[in-house]
Each structure stands twice: as structure tokens, then as C-alpha cells.
Design a protein around this motif. Structure first.
Motif, PDB file in Angstrom:
ATOM      1  N   ALA A  66       6.736  -4.419   4.277  1.00  0.00           N
ATOM      2  CA  ALA A  66       5.930  -5.261   3.129  1.00  0.00           C
ATOM      3  C   ALA A  66       5.569  -6.558   3.652  1.00  0.00           C
ATOM      4  O   ALA A  66       4.753  -7.248   2.930  1.00  0.00           O
ATOM      5  CB  ALA A  66       7.280  -5.374   2.115  1.00  0.00           C
ATOM      6  N   ARG A  67       6.092  -7.030   4.531  1.00  0.00           N
ATOM      7  CA  ARG A  67       5.892  -8.552   5.169  1.00  0.00           C
ATOM      8  C   ARG A  67       4.518  -8.319   6.134  1.00  0.00           C
ATOM      9  O   ARG A  67       3.906  -9.692   6.217  1.00  0.00           O
ATOM     10  CB  ARG A  67       6.872  -8.989   6.028  1.00  0.00           C
ATOM     11  N   LEU A  68       4.131  -7.255   6.291  1.00  0.00           N
ATOM     12  CA  LEU A  68       2.754  -7.182   7.201  1.00  0.00           C
ATOM     13  C   LEU A  68       1.590  -7.795   6.381  1.00  0.00           C
ATOM     14  O   LEU A  68       1.258  -7.345   5.109  1.00  0.00           O
ATOM     15  CB  LEU A  68       2.627  -5.835   7.595  1.00  0.00           C
ATOM     16  N   THR A  69       0.769  -8.421   6.885  1.00  0.00           N
ATOM     17  CA  THR A  69      -0.445  -8.813   6.400  1.00  0.00           C
ATOM     18  C   THR A  69      -1.580  -7.896   6.277  1.00  0.00           C
ATOM     19  O   THR A  69      -1.442  -6.818   7.340  1.00  0.00           O
ATOM     20  CB  THR A  69      -1.104  -9.979   7.108  1.00  0.00           C
ATOM     21  N   ARG A  70      -2.093  -7.661   5.473  1.00  0.00           N
ATOM     22  CA  ARG A  70      -3.065  -6.538   5.160  1.00  0.00           C
ATOM     23  C   ARG A  70      -4.093  -6.620   6.216  1.00  0.00           C
ATOM     24  O   ARG A  70      -4.516  -7.834   6.473  1.00  0.00           O
ATOM     25  CB  ARG A  70      -3.533  -6.550   3.578  1.00  0.00           C
ATOM     26  N   VAL A  71      -4.688  -5.255   6.721  1.00  0.00           N
ATOM     27  CA  VAL A  71      -5.473  -5.413   7.864  1.00  0.00           C
ATOM     28  C   VAL A  71      -6.720  -5.870   7.500  1.00  0.00           C
ATOM     29  O   VAL A  71      -7.381  -6.711   8.293  1.00  0.00           O
ATOM     30  CB  VAL A  71      -5.583  -3.730   8.135  1.00  0.00           C
ATOM     31  N   GLU A  72      -7.378  -5.899   6.324  1.00  0.00           N
ATOM     32  CA  GLU A  72      -8.639  -6.363   6.098  1.00  0.00           C
ATOM     33  C   GLU A  72      -8.544  -7.978   6.127  1.00  0.00           C
ATOM     34  O   GLU A  72      -9.437  -8.595   6.233  1.00  0.00           O
ATOM     35  CB  GLU A  72      -9.157  -5.777   4.774  1.00  0.00           C
ATOM     36  N   GLU A  73      -7.417  -8.555   5.640  1.00  0.00           N
ATOM     37  CA  GLU A  73      -7.223 -10.004   5.987  1.00  0.00           C
ATOM     38  C   GLU A  73      -7.379 -10.557   7.284  1.00  0.00           C
ATOM     39  O   GLU A  73      -7.946 -11.528   7.521  1.00  0.00           O
ATOM     40  CB  GLU A  73      -5.999 -10.370   5.074  1.00  0.00           C
ATOM     41  N   ILE A  74      -6.830  -9.777   8.074  1.00  0.00           N
ATOM     42  CA  ILE A  74      -6.674 -10.161   9.697  1.00  0.00           C
ATOM     43  C   ILE A  74      -8.247  -9.832   9.939  1.00  0.00           C
ATOM     44  O   ILE A  74      -8.512 -10.839  10.848  1.00  0.00           O
ATOM     45  CB  ILE A  74      -5.708  -9.274  10.458  1.00  0.00           C
ATOM     46  N   ALA A  75      -8.576  -8.590   9.642  1.00  0.00           N
ATOM     47  CA  ALA A  75     -10.035  -8.479  10.306  1.00  0.00           C
ATOM     48  C   ALA A  75     -11.305  -9.475   9.810  1.00  0.00           C
ATOM     49  O   ALA A  75     -12.055  -9.990  10.475  1.00  0.00           O
ATOM     50  CB  ALA A  75     -10.410  -7.180   9.700  1.00  0.00           C
ATOM     51  N   ALA A  76     -10.887 -10.064   8.410  1.00  0.00           N
ATOM     52  CA  ALA A  76     -11.806 -11.084   7.986  1.00  0.00           C
ATOM     53  C   ALA A  76     -11.857 -12.412   8.605  1.00  0.00           C
ATOM     54  O   ALA A  76     -12.942 -13.197   8.770  1.00  0.00           O
ATOM     55  CB  ALA A  76     -11.662 -11.013   6.183  1.00  0.00           C
ATOM     56  N   ALA A  77     -10.677 -12.628   9.416  1.00  0.00           N
ATOM     57  CA  ALA A  77     -10.470 -13.990   9.946  1.00  0.00           C
ATOM     58  C   ALA A  77     -11.132 -13.892  11.389  1.00  0.00           C
ATOM     59  O   ALA A  77     -11.073 -14.861  12.083  1.00  0.00           O
ATOM     60  CB  ALA A  77      -8.988 -14.295   9.915  1.00  0.00           C
TER      61      ALA A  77
END
Length: 440
Positions: free
Chosen positions: A295-306
Motif C-alpha cells: 500500500a505504501r508503493l507509489t503508483r507507477v504512473e506517478e513515478i513515470a510522469a516524473a
């Protein structure tokens, strides 16, 4: 019944379930919850993940063992992105010049498959006998003709996951015993679906479900290697977590109370033979940890957007489909664009661990010393800062920390430095006493 430490170590035959018949699609399956408001559209996400992998590169499936390792280090955005995008980290590490030096021997794989086939022979008669003996004593044992074994074959992982959910619903509604051989389950990881495949799931007449894990490391006198049992428990916890939403939907459709048991059946060879034995393993602790960490993992699309525009992990393989043609420097730049959370434990769980360790050592990061040391050092982030803090009257250094002498980490470091200096100042070999004659 718990499985204590074994007295004799054995070959590490930690084996995940056999791979899925096809690689999972990057799209969202029907069992995956809808994205919260503000998320990227599925088509946009699929396009971005495809760009990260490279054109024509199929996503790599994420198994339960990788999920358990990911949950153990939720702060690593690098692994969350690479696993969520389905990128082959082993091939990426090879192209970077830091290949993983661990893996499973072919002998262990063959031995594990042969043992699993023996356990499941004759419709799983021996498996159900062990399960009834360990988890349902005092109840009538299941007769072979009373156990349903539904066919779970379907097209692709999404189809197999849907077929598994339907088979679980039908078996629960029937109110009898059922054995599902290698069902396909789906669990959401950082906003992307991951497909996992347990060795077996057993449906009890009371509507409860039990996960079965079959491993080829031995139980000697009822005991097994604690590290291997712990790894199997963490892997089984992923399966239990993936079954919980299916159980909720099944209960709503059948009107029966459905629960996934938090005690799994671990089946291993008995002593030095190839005969199966089993133990019930409580996975409540591993289940709570895995649920919290995922549940603590940042969503993949948020990481990819950065990420910077144009970032891709495409190896640009040659015509043989094996030789990367992209320069290692370009790959390293793309990998370093995503933050990592390296720890020595990664060496046994991640294909990129050797690359991350090399970078961590080059940067002088204290994380390379272990999570325990990292926690003790508080606000000190580099080796240079640690050395500067240990010398109270040393020359000024740009790496010197701002923490004052009252900081507990600084106090401990200066005390350790003083003790070391005192120990080095003493003579290592005392000379003979004046009143005693020398040796002759």
C-alpha cells in the motif's frame, strides 16, 4: 504447528510456481479496481509503459517471489517502476555490466517439478490427506471421488484469472472439497496488475480456502530451514492477499461466508527421502507486512510522469534478439533517473542490486552499510559526513554535518573514535617484566 529451525542446511531450492502460459498484458484486468480520480487513463498508462520498455518488447510477468521482495523494500521507486512496467531487470543489469550473480540451478528446478508432480499424483490424494491431517483433524476425510478438480485453462493470464474466480465461486457454492491446480490470481501493485500462480488452492466444505505451497527443501525430524520457511511464508502471503478480493466477490454472489485461511499448508520432502510431509504455517505477520508495504508503493504512473522526456529502458536488441546495442552509458543515465533505496538485503532479491551497490559505494552513501547502520546514523547521509562528525576538533570540511555535539549519533561516533584512538595508542605486544628473566 510451526516449523522450527533445522539442524542441517540444505540446497536452496526456493522455487516459485511455474510461469504463466503467457506474459501479462499491461492493460487493466476486470478484477482490478478502477483508478481513483486524477489517475492517468489506461490507454495513456499503457502507452507510457510501452515507451519505457521499448517498441515490440513484451512485459515481463511479476511472480509472487518478486512481489514479496518488492514489499520488503517499498521505498525503492526504481524497482517499483521497473517491475510495474514489466521490464526485464536481469537483462538490464547484464547490459549495464553488473549482472546478478545468483539464481536457481537447473537441478533444483527439475527436482522441484518432480516432487510437485508426485504430491499431486492421483488427483491430489496425498496432498488432500496431508491437508486434512494438518488443518482439518476430527472431520471426515475427503474421498477421492468427492474432490472436484476444475479445469482452469483459458486464453492469457486475464482469462485464466477470470476462470479461476469462476471455479472458486462454483466450488464454494457446491459446498464440497475442490482442488485448484495452479490457479491464476491478480493483485494490484503500484497501480499495475501483477499475476501470481500458487501451487494449489483447496476449497473446504465450510467455504474456507487454503493456499498450498510445495517446496523441495527437506523437513528433517519435522524441522526445516527457518530462512527457507520464512521465504515460503512471505510468498504464500502474497497468494492469500490476492485471494481476499476474490473471496469477497464469491461471498456476495453465493451468500455463503467465505474466508481465506491465514494458515497455509507447506509441503516438503520428508527427511532424506522423496516422500511428502507437511506443516501448517501461520502467515498472519507476513500478510500484514505485505499488505502494508504494498500500500505504501507509489503508483507507477506517478513515478513515470516524473522522468525526463524520452527516458526509456529499451536495450535495442540486435537481430538475434539477445545482444543489446544501446550504449551502457545511456542505460545507466536512464536507470539513475529513478531514485533507488539500496540495502545489502537487495543482493538476494533484486537483479539490479550489484549496479545499485556500485553506485551507492561511489557516492559514499551510508545505506551501503545496512539498514541498521543507516538508522543509527540519523541525519548523516554520507561516509564523509560520518568521518567529519567523529572528529570534534578536526579541519573544517564541506561535508561536515550541521548537527551539534548533542546529537546522539555524533556523540556515539566521537566516543567510538576516542576508544579506537586509545586502543591504537597501547603497545600491541608488552615487553618482558624487569624482575623476570628472559626466556631461554
Amino acid at each position: 504447528m510451526s516449523v522450527p529451525d533445522a539442524r542441517l542446511p540444505r540446497v536452496n531450492a526456493f522455487r516459485d510456481s511455474r510461469p504463466a502460459s503467457a506474459a501479462p498484458s499491461a492493460g487493466r484486468p476486470t478484477a482490478t479496481p478502477s483508478p481513483p480520480p486524477g489517475d492517468l487513463a489506461p490507454g495513456v498508462r499503457r502507452g507510457r509503459l510501452t515507451e519505457l520498455r521499448g517498441p515490440g518488447v513484451r512485459p515481463r510477468s511479476l511472480d509472487a517471489r518478486a512481489l514479496a521482495a518488492l514489499a520488503a523494500n517499498p521505498g525503492c521507486r526504481r524497482r517499483a517502476l521497473l517491475d510495474g512496467a514489466g521490464i526485464d531487470k536481469g537483462a538490464l543489469a547484464q547490459a549495464l555490466g553488473s549482472p546478478a550473480a545468483y539464481g536457481q540451478s537447473q537441478f533444483a528446478i527439475v527436482r522441484g517439478n518432480a516432487f510437485e508432480s508426485r504430491v499431486k499424483a492421483d488427483g491430489g490424494t496425498e496432498l488432500l490427506r496431508l491437508l486434512h491431517e494438518r488443518l482439518a483433524p476430527g472431520t471426515p476425510p475427503p474421498a477421492p471421488e468427492e474432490v472436484a478438480t476444475p479445469d482452469l485453462s483459458a486464453a492469457g493470464p486475464e482469462g485464466r484469472a477470470a476462470r479461476t474466480a469462476l471455479a472458486l465461486r462454483e466450488a464454494t457454492a457446491a459446498g464440497g472439497w475442490a482442488l485448484l491446480d495452479h490457479p491464476m490470481l491478480v493483485v494490484e501493485v503500484a497501480g499495475s496488475p501483477a499475476y501470481v500462480e500458487p501451487d494449489a488452492v483447496v476449497v473446504h466444505p465450510d467455504g474456507s480456502w487454503t493456499v498450498v505451497e510445495i517446496k523441495s527443501f527437506p523437513m528433517i525430524d519435522g524441522s526445516a530451514d527457518a530462512a527457507k520457511v520464512g521465504a515460503a511464508a512471505r510468498q504464500a502471503a502474497v497468494y492469500v492477499l490476492a485471494l481476499e478480493p476474490v473471496a469477497g466477490h464469491t461471498g456476495a454472489h453465493t451468500g455463503r461466508p467465505v474466508r481465506v485461511r491465514d494458515r497455509v499448508l507447506l509441503v516438503c520432502p520428508k527427511d532424506f527421502s522423496n516422500l511428502p510431509t507437511a506443516a501448517a504455517v501461520d502467515v498472519r505477520k507476513q500478510l500484514a507486512t505485505t499488505r502494508r508495504q504494498l500500500a505504501r508503493l507509489t503508483r507507477v504512473e506517478e513515478i513515470a510522469a516524473a522522468l525526463p522526456d524520452g527516458t526509456t529502458f529499451d536495450l535495442r536488441l540486435a537481430d538475434d534478439g539477445k545482444t543489446p546495442t544501446r550504449r551502457p552509458e545511456e542505460l545507466a543515465e536512464a536507470v539513475e533517473a529513478v531514485d533507488a533505496a539500496y540495502a545489502p538485503e537487495c543482493l538476494a532479491a533484486c537483479e539490479l542490486a550489484f549496479h545499485c551497490r556500485k553506485r551507492s559505494r561511489e557516492d559514499g552513501a551510508v545505506e551501503a552499510l545496512g539498514r541498521g547502520v543507516r538508522g543509527e546514523l540519523g541525519g548523516l547521509h554520507t561516509i564523509e559526513e560520518v568521518l567529519a562528525a567523529a572528529v570534534p576538533d578536526g579541519p573544517e570540511s564541506p561535508e561536515a554535518p550541521d548537527d551539534g555535539p548533542d546529537d546522539p549519533a555524533v556523540v556515539a561516533l566521537r566516543r567510538a573514535a576516542a576508544l579506537r584512538a586509545e586502543a591504537l595508542a597501547r603497545p600491541t605486544v608488552p615487553g618482558p617484566r624487569a624482575e623476570e628473566p628472559g626466556c631461554r
